[in-house]
Design a protein around this motif. Structure first.
Motif, PDB file in Angstrom:
ATOM      1  N   ASN A  52       0.673  -1.248   0.118  1.00 50.61           N
ATOM      2  CA  ASN A  52       0.029  -0.185  -0.050  1.00 50.61           C
ATOM      3  C   ASN A  52       0.845   1.230  -0.081  1.00 50.61           C
ATOM      4  N   LEU A  53       0.217   2.234  -0.426  1.00 47.27           N
ATOM      5  CA  LEU A  53       0.904   3.304  -0.689  1.00 47.27           C
ATOM      6  C   LEU A  53       0.907   4.145   0.797  1.00 47.27           C
ATOM      7  N   GLU A  54       2.084   4.359   1.675  1.00 46.06           N
ATOM      8  CA  GLU A  54       1.822   4.863   3.000  1.00 46.06           C
ATOM      9  C   GLU A  54       1.172   5.957   3.159  1.00 46.06           C
ATOM     10  N   ALA A  55       1.526   6.843   2.168  1.00 42.46           N
ATOM     11  CA  ALA A  55       0.877   8.332   2.394  1.00 42.46           C
ATOM     12  C   ALA A  55      -0.726   8.039   2.205  1.00 42.46           C
ATOM     13  N   VAL A  56      -1.083   7.358   1.334  1.00 42.68           N
ATOM     14  CA  VAL A  56      -2.635   6.943   1.266  1.00 42.68           C
ATOM     15  C   VAL A  56      -3.100   6.227   2.341  1.00 42.68           C
ATOM     16  N   THR A  57      -2.631   5.280   2.663  1.00 37.95           N
ATOM     17  CA  THR A  57      -2.955   4.567   4.058  1.00 37.95           C
ATOM     18  C   THR A  57      -3.160   5.565   5.266  1.00 37.95           C
ATOM     19  N   LYS A  58      -2.344   6.782   5.433  1.00 36.31           N
ATOM     20  CA  LYS A  58      -2.482   7.343   6.699  1.00 36.31           C
ATOM     21  C   LYS A  58      -3.572   8.431   6.310  1.00 36.31           C
TER      22      LYS A  58
END
Ligand code: SF4
Ligand code: SF4
Length: 441
Positions: A258-264
Motif C-alpha cells: 500500500n502507498l503509505e501516504a494514502v494509508t495515512k
C-alpha cells in the motif's frame, strides 16, 4: 633498492583500496538519497534467501547452461581470489609463496585454483560466443547498445586476461622451482599450467623470472583495477547481490504494498476524532507528502539498491509479456534507467558541494516514459525471473501512482474505470439501481 618493489606494491595497494573505499562511499550516499525503509521482519528467511540465492546461485540454474557456467565463473573468481591474500602478503613482505609450509594442503589449493581458472576460461568463451556470435535475443535489445554491451564484453576480456596471467605465472614459477632457483620455494601442484610450462622449456632463468614477475605484477594490479572498475559496471552485483537478496521481497508473490501516504490519509478519514481542518500530514518542512515517484529521491533505498545490483542479464525482459508482444516496456531498462538517473543526481551533488541543484530533469519523462509504465500488466514475471531478487515492478507501480495521483494522467480507459468506481461503485458505466436489469432481459 631491495625494498623498492615492496614500496611500489604498497603504494598500488593503498591507492587501489583507497579508491575503492571512495567508490563505496559514493554508492552508499546515492542509495541513501532514497526513502528509508525499516526491514525487521522475516529475518531468518532473509538470511536463507541470501545464502540460497546470492551464495548458492539457486535462481541462476533455472536456465542450466548459463547457470552452470556462471557458477564456474563465480566460484573461480571468488575462490581464486583467496590466492590474492598470498600475493598481498608476499608483495608486502617480499616473500614468495608464503603459504607453502601448508604442504600438501597448499598443493591441493593451487591445483584446485588452476582447475577453476580453466573452468572460468571455458565459461568466458561460451559467454562471449552467446553474446557476440549467437547473439541471444535478450543481449541485443535496444537498451543493450553502447556502454552496456561494451561493459559486458570488457569484463569477459578482463577475466580472461586475469585467469591467463594466473596460469602463466604458475607455469613460469614451476619451471624456476624445477631449476632450483633460490627464492622460488618448491611448492604447489600445477595440473593446468604444466601444459603452458612446456612452452617455457629451454628459457633462461632471467627470461623465466621476467615472465613470472610480469605475470605476478599484472595479475595483482589487474585485480586492484577490477575492484575499482566494479562501480562503473553491471558487475557491482558481485558485491551487492548479497545485501540485495537479504532485503529482497518476502511478501507473498504478487502482493503489492500500500502507498503509505494514502494509508495515512484513509485512516485519518475513518477516524471520528480526527480534526477535519488539520493540515495534511507531510514532511518535516510542512510540504504535503508526494504520492508515488517521479524521480529517484522518491523511491526507497531498497529500490535504489536494486538498481545498482542489476546484472543486466535480461531474464526479466525475456519473460515480460509486454516486451514479448512488442510493447516499449523492458523491466531491465527500468532498472538501468534508475541507476543512470541516480548516478546523474550523485554527480550533481558532487559538483555542487553536497547539495542537489535542480537540473530540470527527472526519472519520469527524461528516462522512463509513461508509455513504458502503462504497458506493464503487473504480472510479476520479471520479479520471479530475476536471479538476484530485484523488483522492477515496484518502481513501475510507484511511478504509475505518481502519474495517477499527482498528475491525473492515467490512460483514458483507466480514468473511465476509476470514475465509474467512484460514481457507481463498480467499474462499469451503469447505475447501481440498474444492476439487476440483466435478469429481465
Ligand atoms: S510485471 Fe510488468 S514489467 Fe514485470 S514482467 Fe509483468 S508486465 Fe513485464
Ligand atoms: S532486473 Fe534482474 S533479471 Fe532483470 S536484468 Fe536486472 S538482474 Fe537481470
Amino acid at each position: 633498492m631491495g625494498y623498492l618493489p615492496n614500496i611500489i606494491f604498497l603504494l598500488f595497494l593503498v591507492a587501489g583500496i583507497g579508491y575503492f573505499a571512495r567508490n563505496i562511499k559514493r554508492l552508499s550516499r546515492n542509495i541513501r538519497l532514497g526513502k528509508k525503509v525499516e526491514v525487521n521482519d522475516h529475518i531468518s528467511q532473509r538470511w536463507k534467501n541470501m545464502a540460497r540465492i546470492a551464495l548458492g546461485q539457486r535462481k541462476m540454474v533455472v536456465r542450466p547452461v548459463a547457470g552452470i557456467l556462471h557458477i564456474f565463473v563465480y566460484l573461480g573468481f571468488i575462490i581464486i581470489n583467496i590466492e590474492v591474500l598470498e600475493i598481498i602478503i608476499d608483495g608486502v613482505l617480499g616473500t614468495h609463496r608464503i603459504f607453502a609450509p601448508l604442504g600438501s594442503f597448499y598443493d591441493f589449493l593451487i591445483a584446485s585454483f588452476e582447475i577453476l581458472a580453466l573452468l572460468v576460461i571455458v565459461g568466458i568463451v561460451v559467454f562471449w560466443i552467446r553474446r557476440n556470435i549467437l547473439r541471444l535475443q535478450r543481449f541485443i535489445k535496444p537498451e543493450m547498445k553502447g556502454w552496456p554491451k561494451l561493459d559486458a564484453n570488457l569484463i569477459l576480456y578482463f577475466e580472461l586476461v586475469l585467469m591467463s596471467l594466473f596460469l602463466i605465472m604458475n607455469a613460469a614459477d614451476a619451471q624456476l622451482q624445477h631449476l632450483g632457483v633460490p627464492h622460488y620455494t618448491k611448492a604447489g601442484s600445477f595440473p593446468v599450467s604444466q601444459f603452458i610450462g612446456h612452452f617455457f622449456e629451454g628459457f633462461s632463468i632471467g627470461t623465466l623470472m621476467t615472465i613470472e614477475r610480469t605475470a605476478w605484477w599484472l595479475h595483482i594490479v589487474g585485480i586492484l583495477f577490477f575492484l575499482n572498475y566494479l562501480y562503473y559496471s553491471k558487475h557491482l552485483h558481485i558485491l551487492l547481490a548479497f545485501p540485495n537478496t537479504f532485503y529482497g521481497k518476502v511478501n507473498p508473490k504478487g502482493q503489492l504494498d500500500n502507498l503509505e501516504a494514502v494509508t495515512k490519509e484513509v485512516k485519518l478519514m475513518m477516524d471520528p476524532s480526527a480534526d477535519p481542518y488539520a493540515a495534511p500530514a507531510g514532511g518535516d518542512d510542512g510540504t504535503p507528502e508526494k504520492f508515488g515517484a517521479s524521480d529517484v529521491m522518491d523511491l526507497n533505498r531498497i529500490q535504489l539498491l536494486n538498481a545498482y545490483t542489476c546484472t543486466e542479464c535480461g531474464r526479466c525482459t525475456s519473460e515480460c509479456p509486454a516486451n514479448i508482444t512488442g510493447k516499449k516496456l523492458s523491466p531491465r531498462k527500468i532498472m538501468m534507467d534508475t541507476r543512470d538517473r541516480l548516478e546523474e543526481v550523485g554527480k550533481n551533488i558532487e559538483k555542487n558541494k553536497g547539495q542537489f541543484v535542480e537540473d530540470g530533469k527527472q526519472l519520469l519523462g527524461d528516462y522512463i516514459t509513461a508509455e513504458e509504465l502503462w504497458a506493464c500488466t503487473s504480472c510479476n514475471a520479471c520479479v520471479e525471473a530475476c536471479p538476484v531478487s530485484i523488483d522492477p515492478l515496484s518502481i513501475i507501480m510507484d511511478m504509475r501512482r505518481y502519474l495517477v495521483m499527482e498528475q491525473s494522467a492515467a490512460p483514458v480507459e483507466l480514468n473511465n474505470m476509476m470514475g465509474n468506481i467512484e460514481n457507481n461503485g463498480a467499474p462499469w458505466p451503469f447505475n447501481q439501481l440498474d444492476r439487476k436489469n440483466w435478469a429481465d432481459e
